[in-house]
Enzyme design. Structure first.
Site, PDB file in Angstrom:
ATOM      1  CB  SER A 120      -0.915   0.007   1.228  1.00 16.88           C
ATOM      2  OG  SER A 120      -0.156  -0.055   2.408  1.00 16.88           O
ATOM      3  CE  LYS A 168      -0.551   9.290  -1.045  1.00 18.68           C
ATOM      4  NZ  LYS A 168      -0.676   8.041  -0.339  1.00 18.68           N
TER       5      LYS A 168
END
Lengths: 213, 213
Positions: free
Chosen positions: B133, B172
DNA sequence: TTTTGTTCCGAACATACGTACTCATTTCCT
DNA sequence: AGGAAATGAGTACGTATGTTCGGAACAAAA
């Protein structure tokens, strides 16, 4: 020297850890919390045993006056491996890896790495990634790629492969079948490349990636 | 870094000496006696200056909580840093990072890492990535992510952020503007996510990635 | 001179921390 | 089994030690 009980071993390990993280020894209560011990007296009790058995020395009445004696867990473990950073790797540039004999003489740059990254591999070297071209291999600009020289990669190995016609180096998973090599990006959403085996030369096998931000 | 006064130099030298002799740092009163200073407050005063000038670090309210920085980086250069692997990180699982005091309780796993990966960061821990992921962040399954606890990330930092509504953790790049957070994947071909600041909680800042194949 | 800032002093305060003491619980030995 | 020894738990106490505060000594400006 006697064998330590699990609790004593745990305390001893914790002290070594603590000293490594902070620069000062833990207090009795630090040990209590760190080892999930119910009472400070239990810590004191076991510290006395550790002292009697010669594992450490304590200065009475002094906060954190703990001194580890046998530095087995600390200074003995210094078999770290020195890996030469031989240069950069980027798309469009051949690697040009010098022979291993000259690695440490014209030492460009070295990084010391813990053994678990190298394992039993021999002649591991490192390359600094320049640019975003390795992004398909989940390798970013500035990453350090650890490589092992290899001539015959196994299927599935991630290798640094140079496409002879394009003079382009990429990091891809290597699969060979019937004289055709498939280069599969680590990011499976990207497309694979198929080329005849004679059109590529494998420069090495990737054994690790280190990104320091 | 500013020049030290004679008294400050004396204190600094004494601390180094003291640590050399004992294995633990001196108390304020040890320094007072060792340097023939009339008051503990003078020691404290000068220790604050030494800390402000970057010569040492002090842990508030902790006995002997002094950590030399200058010499440390030299003599400690061979000393590797022990980083606890606190658990796994995967999409759909909150991190649940335990308080730092309990990190080194016997339980978990540790990795020893060279100092250049940690630098001067404090309380660095590691998480093992499970699943694909994090691929947008150029992080693969099995990678070790080094993280630093942080409350207010700077724009551009790569962070572990949890989307509160989805209970989903992602790695991120973090940008905030006018109360809106943009989470930008490291792989710029992927799309960014924009969410209100109150909908995400930043778990830490990514300071490194280690991939061992 | 007065003002301002730095350094130092002495004392008092708050607490972090080592140690001791009593009583439970477990382990060991015959 | 039964008693002794070892280990653990909980609590309390004394002090070692970090911190604070009002003010003095000294030097550099103003």
């Amino acid at each position: 020297m006697k064998k330590l009980s699990p609790r004593q071993q745990s305390i001893f390990d914790f002290i070594a850890q603590f000293i490594q993280n902070h620069q000062y020894p833990p207090s009795v209560r630090d040990i209590q919390n760190g080892c999930n011990i119910s009472s400070t007296s239990v810590v004191d009790y076991n510290l006395r045993i550790l002292q009697r058995e010669g594992y450490l020395r304590r200065e009475a009445e002094v906060s954190r006056g703990i001194e580890l004696l046998q530095e087995t867990s600390l200074s003995q473990n210094r078999n770290y491996i020195n890996v030469p950073v031989l240069g950069n790797i980027a798309a469009g540039e051949p690697l040009g890896i010098p022979p291993s004999e000259t690695w440490h003489s014209n030492s460009i740059d070295n990084v010391e790495l813990p053994p678990f990254l190298i394992q039993d591999k021999k002649e591991v070297f490192a390359l600094r990634v320049k640019g975003e071209s390795m992004i398909d291999a989940l390798v970013a600009d500035g990453d350090l790629v650890l490589m092992e020289p290899i001539d015959n990669p196994n299927n599935g190995d991630m290798v640094a492969a140079m496409l002879k016609d394009k003079e382009e180096v990429t990091l891809k998973h290597f699969y060979i079948q019937d004289g055709t090599v498939t280069l599969q990006p680590a990011n499976s959403r990207m497309e694979a490349i198929k080329v005849p085996a004679e059109n590529i030369s494998v420069q090495g096998r990737v054994v690790g990636v280190i990104r320091s931000i």
